[in-house]
Write an enzyme that holds these catalytic residues in place. Sequence first.
Site, PDB file in Angstrom:
ATOM      1  CG  HIS A 363      41.239  33.222  36.500  1.00  0.00           C
ATOM      2  ND1 HIS A 363      41.485  31.800  36.109  1.00  0.00           N
ATOM      3  CD2 HIS A 363      40.041  33.253  35.778  1.00  0.00           C
ATOM      4  CE1 HIS A 363      40.853  31.226  35.341  1.00  0.00           C
ATOM      5  NE2 HIS A 363      39.831  32.111  35.114  1.00  0.00           N
ATOM      6  NE  ARG A 470      31.128  37.738  38.243  1.00  0.00           N
ATOM      7  CZ  ARG A 470      31.116  39.241  38.370  1.00  0.00           C
ATOM      8  NH1 ARG A 470      31.484  39.813  39.476  1.00  0.00           N
ATOM      9  NH2 ARG A 470      30.410  39.662  37.173  1.00  0.00           N
ATOM     10  NE  ARG A 506      27.697  33.502  38.469  1.00  0.00           N
ATOM     11  CZ  ARG A 506      28.329  34.476  37.852  1.00  0.00           C
ATOM     12  NH1 ARG A 506      27.335  35.327  37.005  1.00  0.00           N
ATOM     13  NH2 ARG A 506      29.485  34.438  37.740  1.00  0.00           N
ATOM     14  CD  GLU A 605      24.458  35.445  33.298  1.00  0.00           C
ATOM     15  OE1 GLU A 605      25.374  36.185  33.074  1.00  0.00           O
ATOM     16  OE2 GLU A 605      24.404  34.294  33.562  1.00  0.00           O
ATOM     17  CG  ASN A 628      29.197  42.166  33.046  1.00  0.00           C
ATOM     18  OD1 ASN A 628      28.897  43.516  32.952  1.00  0.00           O
ATOM     19  ND2 ASN A 628      29.778  41.638  33.952  1.00  0.00           N
ATOM     20  NE  ARG A 639      31.948  39.244  30.270  1.00  0.00           N
ATOM     21  CZ  ARG A 639      31.400  38.836  31.255  1.00  0.00           C
ATOM     22  NH1 ARG A 639      30.234  37.938  31.332  1.00  0.00           N
ATOM     23  NH2 ARG A 639      31.590  38.968  32.412  1.00  0.00           N
ATOM     24  CB  CYS A 676      24.588  41.523  39.169  1.00  0.00           C
ATOM     25  SG  CYS A 676      24.050  40.187  38.407  1.00  0.00           S
TER      26      CYS A 676
HETATM   27  C1  PEP Z   1      27.041  39.236  34.020  1.00  0.00           C
HETATM   28  O1  PEP Z   1      27.222  38.538  32.961  1.00  0.00           O
HETATM   29  O2  PEP Z   1      26.567  40.181  33.771  1.00  0.00           O
HETATM   30  C2  PEP Z   1      27.588  38.623  35.209  1.00  0.00           C
HETATM   31  C3  PEP Z   1      27.421  39.672  36.377  1.00  0.00           C
HETATM   32  O3  PEP Z   1      28.173  37.609  35.270  1.00  0.00           O
HETATM   33  P1  PEP Z   1      29.826  37.349  34.994  1.00  0.00           P
HETATM   34  O4  PEP Z   1      30.192  38.670  34.640  1.00  0.00           O
HETATM   35  O5  PEP Z   1      30.241  36.565  36.107  1.00  0.00           O
HETATM   36  O6  PEP Z   1      29.493  36.350  33.631  1.00  0.00           O
HETATM   37 MG    MG Z   2      27.431  36.405  33.222  1.00  0.00          MG
END
Ligand code: PEP
Ligand code: MG
Length: 747
Positions: A363, A470, A506, A605, A628, A639, A676
């Site tokens: 965080h 977010r 979101r 996702e 991501n 990740r 994104c």
């Molecule tokens: C993603 O997964 O690419 C995304 C934008 O959401 P987060 O990084 O918050 O999981």
């Molecule tokens: Mg995500």
Amino acid sequence: MPERSESDSRKLLRRLRDSLALPGKGQDRLDRITHLIADSMGTEVCSIYLFRDEDTLELCATEGLRKDSVHKTRLKLGEGLVGRVARTAAPVNTADAPSEKGFRYMPETGEEIYSSFLGVPIQRVGEKLGVLVVQSKTARQFSDDEVYALEVVAMVLAEMTELGAFASDGDGMAALHKRPVMFRGGTGQEGTAEGHVWLHEPRVVVTNPVADDPLTEIDRIREAVGKLRVSIDDLLSAAALDKDQRQVLEAYRMFANSRGWLKRMEEDIARGLSAEAAVEKEQSAARARLEQVEDAYLRERLHDLDDLSNRLLRILTGQGTDTGAQMPEDPILVARNIGPAELLDYGRKLRGVVLEEGSVGSHAAIVARALAIPLVIHAERIITEALNGDHILVDGDTGVVHLRPDDTVARSLRDKMAMQAKAQERYASLRNLPAQSKCGTVTRLMMNAGLMADLPSIEGSGAEGVGLFRTELQFLIRNQMPKRDELARLYARVMEAAKGRPVAFRTLDIGSDKVLPYMKPQDEPNPAMGWRAIRVGLDKRGVLRMQVQALIRAAAGRPLTVMFPFVSELSEFRDARDELLHQFDREAAMGHPVPADLKIGAMLETPSLAFAPKEFFDLADFISIGGNDLKQFFFAADRENERVRRRYDMLNVSFLTFLGKIVTRCAESDTPLSFCGEDAGRPVEAMCLAALGIGSLSMRPASIGPVKALLRQVDLAEVRSVMAHARAAGAESVRPAIMGWLATLPE
Ligand code: PEP
Ligand code: MG
């Protein structure tokens, strides 16, 4: 412990203190001390070895060995018995040194005639300073009492070294915390900064390592430990503790109540140390152990003990975290770790952050990103080395930190910063221009956000709106679930700050790495694929309802855009969408103004969603690829895992083919598509995404300039053709072909 040896060591410490109080150069003091220790311990030899650099020890003073070897004899860390003491931070005690494993004969010192050897580390709370050695001709093992006494003496030497008692010019010892030191950590957030150290928790300075009256000191330590226990009990009885906080406090309580801990400190005091020095001696021992243990749980507990010692020192010295020190200009925060709320409190004052721990997904890293300041993580031992106000350079791009850098290093980082500033100027001149490529295609560039602190960037960056807000960050920085009205006010402020530009909110994406401190943590073997995001929202409707109500109220008649994270199948999207529409109707029925226009989208996702029935693509008002997560599931590469997270390239042909499929499916339903994930903010990747036909990219505000600059420079049809050729030629990734082609473009 025999009374005789207690008073002996007290006497020795007092002589030591008196000798240190005499005026003189650092070297004279060291010489006097070795003489005094040899005399008191009844040994022929006493030598002090101090670190010259990270892994070289130098003989700095001796009684008994050849004087001409002083400042000449050097050892590597781990070399010989002295090096072994330094490496292991544990004493070596032997009656027959030459036959001891690792013994190294140093002819220049004339030490071959000495059989017994006792060496103890000179260390101060984890900072290795050197080794103190006594040797004698008679082959004898030193008693436990003697070892202990020498350790206590070493402790005082460490304190005096810290206070600069032995610093002198020329051949003498450099004062501590003066040398340049480089730390190689990891990138938490890119960017470079120059500034001055601001310690989140300043070091406690102990100025009185030797005490005259052990009884007073024992009273002081008992009283301080008593206060410490009460303060922990108070914290434990406070409400709103999450499981982790409780666990840490329970560990504190266990240590604070441990008889062994207090007893060891009382023994040190009986030897002549002050209460503060006794705490530090224990703390040093815990730090030394910390370096040896691999087990994550044990390491955590040793960290707890370390924190506890700091608390105790603060009680004893009255030095709180607020020492009254002035925050320096261009402060760069240095800490072991820091929570998101604390970091936010510092806000935009900071130029950068350096942590000993931390992680990319933490965080604190998210907040550093929002504040757009460089963050270096895993800079091991920096809090031991750094002092408030030290000159420091942070290179978040490479994860390198230079503390007290010399001029050449500082100059080269300044050059890099100047180049970056120049590039920023160029980007700023593009701020009001569209991201229009040579072929005429205009790509929408949006920014990602999550905190109010992000919003000021919307103007400077030239973002057309917020492509991803977010919302979980607001939940993560609190100790309790925010209330609906509070959220509504915040979302309204976000919309106001966006000044009519669209903001895609979101809904809560918790679970996986984002664990709310006030929600019961789930014990899941694989949380990234567990109960997270919309799965939690649909199962715990109350939170989802509360959040969408807050959003509708915040819009107060303005247009509203909402998207659901981590949707895996059509029915999930339908379900979440129905809930939102239901709340919309309910709010309308209650007479609240409802949004003039409501757009409901889904984040793609998980690969499964790309293969959902056409109804999904028709139903969604827009789709945003969360690259991501999508990439981690596509390549089955975590990740958060440093070993694999950079292993697979977004420009891999398999992934591009997959993205192409999503583009086609969206086009068939006329559904706007955006991207994104972090890759959207990398110019080359962004260009390829635009060439694939993704019309909107959402990224960190700082990336908008570089992405726009490249998009405006290229013809996307040409990019497509280079990609197609590479694929036809059987390439695994289009990157080499793309990079080769980019190199041919005019500047
Ligand atoms: C993603 O997964 O690419 C995304 C934008 O959401 P987060 O990084 O918050 O999981
Ligand atoms: Mg995500």
